[in-house]
Design an enzyme around this catalytic site. Structure first.
Site, PDB file in Angstrom:
ATOM      1  N   GLU A 101       0.832  -1.218   0.000  1.00  0.00           N
ATOM      2  CA  GLU A 101       0.000   0.000   0.000  1.00  0.00           C
ATOM      3  C   GLU A 101       0.867   1.270   0.000  1.00  0.00           C
ATOM      4  OE1 GLU A 101      -3.793   0.098   1.639  1.00  0.00           O
ATOM      5  OE2 GLU A 101      -4.109  -2.055   1.437  1.00  0.00           O
TER       6      GLU A 101
HETATM    7  N1  CAA Z   1      -4.929  10.681  -3.338  1.00  0.00           N
HETATM    8  C1  CAA Z   1      -5.645  11.136  -4.404  1.00  0.00           C
HETATM    9  N2  CAA Z   1      -5.101  11.342  -5.614  1.00  0.00           N
HETATM   10  C2  CAA Z   1      -3.791  11.081  -5.757  1.00  0.00           C
HETATM   11  C3  CAA Z   1      -2.997  10.608  -4.696  1.00  0.00           C
HETATM   12  C4  CAA Z   1      -3.619  10.411  -3.448  1.00  0.00           C
HETATM   13  N3  CAA Z   1      -2.936   9.945  -2.392  1.00  0.00           N
HETATM   14  N4  CAA Z   1      -1.738  10.428  -5.144  1.00  0.00           N
HETATM   15  C5  CAA Z   1      -1.727  10.780  -6.435  1.00  0.00           C
HETATM   16  N5  CAA Z   1      -2.976  11.168  -6.789  1.00  0.00           N
HETATM   17  C6  CAA Z   1      -3.401  11.640  -8.120  1.00  0.00           C
HETATM   18  C7  CAA Z   1      -2.760  12.965  -8.481  1.00  0.00           C
HETATM   19  O1  CAA Z   1      -3.532  14.034  -8.008  1.00  0.00           O
HETATM   20  C8  CAA Z   1      -2.729  12.886  -9.988  1.00  0.00           C
HETATM   21  O2  CAA Z   1      -3.991  13.172 -10.529  1.00  0.00           O
HETATM   22  P1  CAA Z   1      -4.206  14.471 -11.508  1.00  0.00           P
HETATM   23  O3  CAA Z   1      -3.188  14.360 -12.591  1.00  0.00           O
HETATM   24  O4  CAA Z   1      -5.608  14.310 -11.948  1.00  0.00           O
HETATM   25  O5  CAA Z   1      -3.971  15.649 -10.625  1.00  0.00           O
HETATM   26  C9  CAA Z   1      -2.496  11.415 -10.258  1.00  0.00           C
HETATM   27  O6  CAA Z   1      -2.936  10.716  -9.080  1.00  0.00           O
HETATM   28  C10 CAA Z   1      -1.044  11.069 -10.525  1.00  0.00           C
HETATM   29  O7  CAA Z   1      -0.292  11.525  -9.429  1.00  0.00           O
HETATM   30  P2  CAA Z   1       1.204  12.029  -9.566  1.00  0.00           P
HETATM   31  O8  CAA Z   1       1.293  13.006 -10.694  1.00  0.00           O
HETATM   32  O9  CAA Z   1       1.639  12.461  -8.212  1.00  0.00           O
HETATM   33  O10 CAA Z   1       1.888  10.663 -10.045  1.00  0.00           O
HETATM   34  P3  CAA Z   1       3.335  10.100  -9.789  1.00  0.00           P
HETATM   35  O11 CAA Z   1       3.519   9.059 -10.826  1.00  0.00           O
HETATM   36  O12 CAA Z   1       4.333  11.189  -9.671  1.00  0.00           O
HETATM   37  O13 CAA Z   1       3.264   9.427  -8.322  1.00  0.00           O
HETATM   38  C11 CAA Z   1       2.410   7.987  -6.579  1.00  0.00           C
HETATM   39  C12 CAA Z   1       2.145   8.773  -7.847  1.00  0.00           C
HETATM   40  C13 CAA Z   1       1.984   8.804  -5.390  1.00  0.00           C
HETATM   41  C14 CAA Z   1       3.851   7.570  -6.412  1.00  0.00           C
HETATM   42  C15 CAA Z   1       1.516   6.763  -6.740  1.00  0.00           C
HETATM   43  O14 CAA Z   1       1.788   6.128  -7.955  1.00  0.00           O
HETATM   44  C16 CAA Z   1       1.544   5.801  -5.595  1.00  0.00           C
HETATM   45  O15 CAA Z   1       0.824   6.005  -4.636  1.00  0.00           O
HETATM   46  N6  CAA Z   1       2.362   4.703  -5.674  1.00  0.00           N
HETATM   47  C17 CAA Z   1       2.299   3.634  -4.699  1.00  0.00           C
HETATM   48  C18 CAA Z   1       1.343   2.579  -5.186  1.00  0.00           C
HETATM   49  C19 CAA Z   1       0.676   1.828  -4.094  1.00  0.00           C
HETATM   50  O16 CAA Z   1       0.400   2.337  -3.028  1.00  0.00           O
HETATM   51  N7  CAA Z   1       0.354   0.566  -4.382  1.00  0.00           N
HETATM   52  C20 CAA Z   1      -0.362  -0.238  -3.469  1.00  0.00           C
HETATM   53  C21 CAA Z   1      -0.983  -1.411  -4.188  1.00  0.00           C
HETATM   54  S1  CAA Z   1      -2.320  -2.131  -3.273  1.00  0.00           S
HETATM   55  C22 CAA Z   1      -1.623  -2.993  -2.041  1.00  0.00           C
HETATM   56  O17 CAA Z   1      -0.452  -2.939  -1.834  1.00  0.00           O
HETATM   57  C23 CAA Z   1      -2.588  -3.802  -1.200  1.00  0.00           C
HETATM   58  C24 CAA Z   1      -1.948  -4.615  -0.171  1.00  0.00           C
HETATM   59  O18 CAA Z   1      -0.776  -4.820  -0.161  1.00  0.00           O
HETATM   60  C25 CAA Z   1      -2.676  -5.239   0.858  1.00  0.00           C
HETATM   61  P1  FAD Z   2       9.410  -0.872  -6.475  1.00  0.00           P
HETATM   62  O1  FAD Z   2       8.378   0.118  -6.823  1.00  0.00           O
HETATM   63  O2  FAD Z   2      10.218  -1.444  -7.590  1.00  0.00           O
HETATM   64  O3  FAD Z   2      10.377  -0.274  -5.366  1.00  0.00           O
HETATM   65  C1  FAD Z   2      11.641  -0.848  -5.045  1.00  0.00           C
HETATM   66  C2  FAD Z   2      12.321   0.097  -4.047  1.00  0.00           C
HETATM   67  O4  FAD Z   2      12.528   1.375  -4.648  1.00  0.00           O
HETATM   68  C3  FAD Z   2      11.473   0.351  -2.799  1.00  0.00           C
HETATM   69  O5  FAD Z   2      12.275   0.496  -1.681  1.00  0.00           O
HETATM   70  C4  FAD Z   2      10.799   1.689  -3.127  1.00  0.00           C
HETATM   71  O6  FAD Z   2      10.405   2.414  -1.974  1.00  0.00           O
HETATM   72  C5  FAD Z   2      11.932   2.392  -3.876  1.00  0.00           C
HETATM   73  N1  FAD Z   2      11.391   3.448  -4.749  1.00  0.00           N
HETATM   74  C6  FAD Z   2      10.617   3.330  -5.861  1.00  0.00           C
HETATM   75  N2  FAD Z   2      10.302   4.527  -6.343  1.00  0.00           N
HETATM   76  C7  FAD Z   2      10.877   5.455  -5.530  1.00  0.00           C
HETATM   77  C8  FAD Z   2      10.902   6.874  -5.514  1.00  0.00           C
HETATM   78  N3  FAD Z   2      10.234   7.614  -6.406  1.00  0.00           N
HETATM   79  N4  FAD Z   2      11.616   7.481  -4.533  1.00  0.00           N
HETATM   80  C9  FAD Z   2      12.252   6.742  -3.595  1.00  0.00           C
HETATM   81  N5  FAD Z   2      12.262   5.392  -3.554  1.00  0.00           N
HETATM   82  C10 FAD Z   2      11.572   4.753  -4.512  1.00  0.00           C
HETATM   83  N6  FAD Z   2      -0.396  -4.790  -4.803  1.00  0.00           N
HETATM   84  C11 FAD Z   2      -1.679  -4.741  -5.222  1.00  0.00           C
HETATM   85  O7  FAD Z   2      -2.005  -4.054  -6.185  1.00  0.00           O
HETATM   86  N7  FAD Z   2      -2.644  -5.446  -4.572  1.00  0.00           N
HETATM   87  C12 FAD Z   2      -2.370  -6.230  -3.508  1.00  0.00           C
HETATM   88  O8  FAD Z   2      -3.287  -6.854  -2.956  1.00  0.00           O
HETATM   89  C13 FAD Z   2      -1.016  -6.315  -3.059  1.00  0.00           C
HETATM   90  N8  FAD Z   2      -0.694  -7.119  -2.012  1.00  0.00           N
HETATM   91  C14 FAD Z   2       0.638  -7.317  -1.723  1.00  0.00           C
HETATM   92  C15 FAD Z   2       1.000  -8.290  -0.793  1.00  0.00           C
HETATM   93  C16 FAD Z   2       2.340  -8.575  -0.567  1.00  0.00           C
HETATM   94  C17 FAD Z   2       2.714  -9.637   0.407  1.00  0.00           C
HETATM   95  C18 FAD Z   2       3.351  -7.858  -1.259  1.00  0.00           C
HETATM   96  C19 FAD Z   2       4.812  -8.165  -1.083  1.00  0.00           C
HETATM   97  C20 FAD Z   2       2.990  -6.858  -2.136  1.00  0.00           C
HETATM   98  C21 FAD Z   2       1.641  -6.590  -2.385  1.00  0.00           C
HETATM   99  N9  FAD Z   2       1.263  -5.646  -3.344  1.00  0.00           N
HETATM  100  C22 FAD Z   2      -0.046  -5.567  -3.743  1.00  0.00           C
HETATM  101  C23 FAD Z   2       2.285  -4.908  -4.076  1.00  0.00           C
HETATM  102  C24 FAD Z   2       2.876  -3.754  -3.296  1.00  0.00           C
HETATM  103  O9  FAD Z   2       1.971  -2.708  -3.185  1.00  0.00           O
HETATM  104  C25 FAD Z   2       4.162  -3.336  -4.022  1.00  0.00           C
HETATM  105  O10 FAD Z   2       5.107  -4.370  -3.805  1.00  0.00           O
HETATM  106  C26 FAD Z   2       4.684  -2.008  -3.554  1.00  0.00           C
HETATM  107  O11 FAD Z   2       3.817  -0.974  -3.932  1.00  0.00           O
HETATM  108  C27 FAD Z   2       6.111  -1.728  -4.079  1.00  0.00           C
HETATM  109  O12 FAD Z   2       6.219  -1.954  -5.450  1.00  0.00           O
HETATM  110  P2  FAD Z   2       7.431  -2.867  -6.035  1.00  0.00           P
HETATM  111  O13 FAD Z   2       7.398  -4.134  -5.279  1.00  0.00           O
HETATM  112  O14 FAD Z   2       7.274  -2.933  -7.500  1.00  0.00           O
HETATM  113  O15 FAD Z   2       8.733  -2.091  -5.646  1.00  0.00           O
END
Ligand code: CAA
Ligand code: FAD
Length: 383
Positions: A368
């Site tokens: 997340e």
């Molecule tokens: N809330 C609302 N809108 C958001 C936002 C937020 N927290 N963060 C970004 N946005 C919007 C921006 O406003 C922008 O929209 P507009 O162009 O319409 O203004 C758009 O999203 C793109 O944002 P950026 O220009 O800031 O994009 P970026 O590429 O520079 O960075 C980021 C975006 C914040 C890094 C984003 O990609 C991010 O949050 N990355 C992490 C992904 C993540 O959390 N993955 C989790 C997967 S689910 C999971 O992990 C579940 C689990 O494990 C259990």
């Molecule tokens: P990368 O994005 O490749 O990052 C590698 C390293 O580089 C990290 O340390 C990161 O912080 C760093 N990095 C990357 N970009 C930057 C930056 N701009 N500045 C500084 N540092 C940076 N995803 C889903 O969609 N749904 C799920 O249900 C879900 N469940 C998950 C459950 C598990 C057990 C795991 C391991 C992952 C899960 N994920 C899920 C994915 C998870 O959200 C991603 O692994 C996470 O967002 C990081 O992406 P990545 O693994 O590709 O790492």
């Protein structure tokens, strides 16, 4: 304890929810938690019980079988569940704050009737599919495509690391429809398990939260009816980000639970274990570890409650959710590592639980949004 202090005066309902979660965790989750970690399984029956108890659709509206509870109640319950079993907590977090919330907030009435009402009671479990092999933190770089064919989309691509990947019945899948529009061309589709072209990859063999199933999901020309798109055309990325804001509060509460569970075990142990003629608690080096743990846990709890209250009040909480998630997950990692240290050699074996908690804590700094990404979100909010 979280029910004390002038800042947060919990209602009777909030306290009742917390107590119910505590009882549930101790009665149903504690037995078997070590075995589930070892075998990487989570009983269907347990999941069913979680659904019956209302833990899978806590904030969803009662109209769709949800509990109609606020975010504060949700985080109180999440902490209690995660204290005992962090795998159960992540299953719960994905279903509640990503899947149910995403559908309730942005879905159509028909989508809510068809999917939400089955997700809230655990009849089916949901998955949230944003991450890909080449798009994790850099989430706008979606390679999965949803080509528009008028009345349906054809979905192609691979999602990685999907929590509830195999157990889920329905998935929120983020995919690119109009590449030229970049993230404004992305959609979110409701995709049912079992549709032709949808396959599940092997289960990941993980360091922690091992009882929660994590899989890759593959889509090859999966036909998705247009009515299964959530929100307007091109709203998918906004939906994902906005849903993740609330999700991060859930994961922060999971991290808090892991930390407070490990702290309680370390405190108990320190008061019993003797070395050099006194309890190890009486050695100041150990006492100070415990005082530092208690302080960091309390600070994490306050940040989480602040984010939850802001969300419940309908105010902006993006920065606060990121702060809560960052601080709570760093706290969980530090506290669990020190809890193992306080247990000495006993902390390194499974019976004492803290080694599992240390392994479970690590993921809270990664999913997340990694800790680095939370810093980025906070920094952007500052300017
Ligand atoms: N809330 C609302 N809108 C958001 C936002 C937020 N927290 N963060 C970004 N946005 C919007 C921006 O406003 C922008 O929209 P507009 O162009 O319409 O203004 C758009 O999203 C793109 O944002 P950026 O220009 O800031 O994009 P970026 O590429 O520079 O960075 C980021 C975006 C914040 C890094 C984003 O990609 C991010 O949050 N990355 C992490 C992904 C993540 O959390 N993955 C989790 C997967 S689910 C999971 O992990 C579940 C689990 O494990 C259990
Ligand atoms: P990368 O994005 O490749 O990052 C590698 C390293 O580089 C990290 O340390 C990161 O912080 C760093 N990095 C990357 N970009 C930057 C930056 N701009 N500045 C500084 N540092 C940076 N995803 C889903 O969609 N749904 C799920 O249900 C879900 N469940 C998950 C459950 C598990 C057990 C795991 C391991 C992952 C899960 N994920 C899920 C994915 C998870 O959200 C991603 O692994 C996470 O967002 C990081 O992406 P990545 O693994 O590709 O790492």
């Amino acid at each position: 304890q979280a029910n004390q202090g002038p800042v947060f005066d919990f209602s009777d309902e909030q306290l009742a929810v917390r107590d119910a979660a505590r009882d549930f965790a101790r009665t149903y989750l504690l037995p078997g938690v070590i075995e589930r970690d070892e075998t990487q399984t989570f009983d269907r029956e347990l999941l069913k019980k979680m659904g019956e108890m209302g833990f899978l659709g806590m904030m969803a509206s009662p109209e769709f079988g949800g509990g109609g509870l606020d975010t504060v109640s949700y985080v109180l319950a999440m902490e209690e569940i995660a204290k005992i079993d962090a795998s159960a907590a992540v299953i719960m977090s994905v279903n509640n704050s990503l899947v149910c919330w995403g559908i309730e907030k942005y879905g159509s009435q028909a989508q809510k009737e068809k999917y939400l009402s089955r997700l809230t009671g655990g009849e089916i479990i949901g998955a949230f599919c944003l991450s890909e092999p080449e798009a994790g933190s850099d989430a706008t770089s979606q390679q999965t495509t949803a080509k528009d064919f008028g009345d349906h989309y054809l979905l192609n691509g691979t999602k990685n690391w999907i929590t509830n990947g195999n157990t889920s019945g329905v998935c929120l899948v983020i995919a690119q429809t109009h590449e030229e529009k970049k993230h404004h061309g992305i959609n979110c589709l409701l995709v049912e398990k079992g549709w032709p072209g949808f396959s599940v990859g092997r289960k990941e063999n993980k360091m922690g939260i091992r009882a929660s199933d994590t899989h890759s999901l593959m889509f090859s020309d999966v036909k998705v009816p247009k009515e299964n798109r959530i929100g307007e055309d091109g709203f998918g990325f906004k939906l994902a980000m906005s849903t993740l804001n609330g999700g991060r509060i859930g994961i922060a509460a999971q991290a808090l639970g892991i930390a407070s569970g490990a702290f309680e075990r370390a405190l108990d142990y320190a008061r019993q274990r003797k070395a050099f003629g006194k309890t190890i608690f009486e050695h100041q080096a150990i006492q100070f570890k415990l005082s530092e743990m208690a302080m960091r846990i309390e600070a994490a709890r306050l940040l989480i409650l602040k984010a939850a209250v802001l969300k419940d009040q309908g105010k902006d909480f993006v920065k606060e959710a990121a702060m809560a998630k960052l601080f709570a997950s760093e706290t969980a990692m530090w506290v669990t590592t020190e809890a193992v240290q306080i247990h000495g050699g006993y902390g390194y074996v499974k019976e004492y639980h803290v080694e599992r908690m240390m392994r479970d804590a690590k993921i809270t700094q990664i999913y997340e949004g990694t800790s680095e990404i939370q810093n980025l979100v906070i920094a952007r909010a500052l300017i």
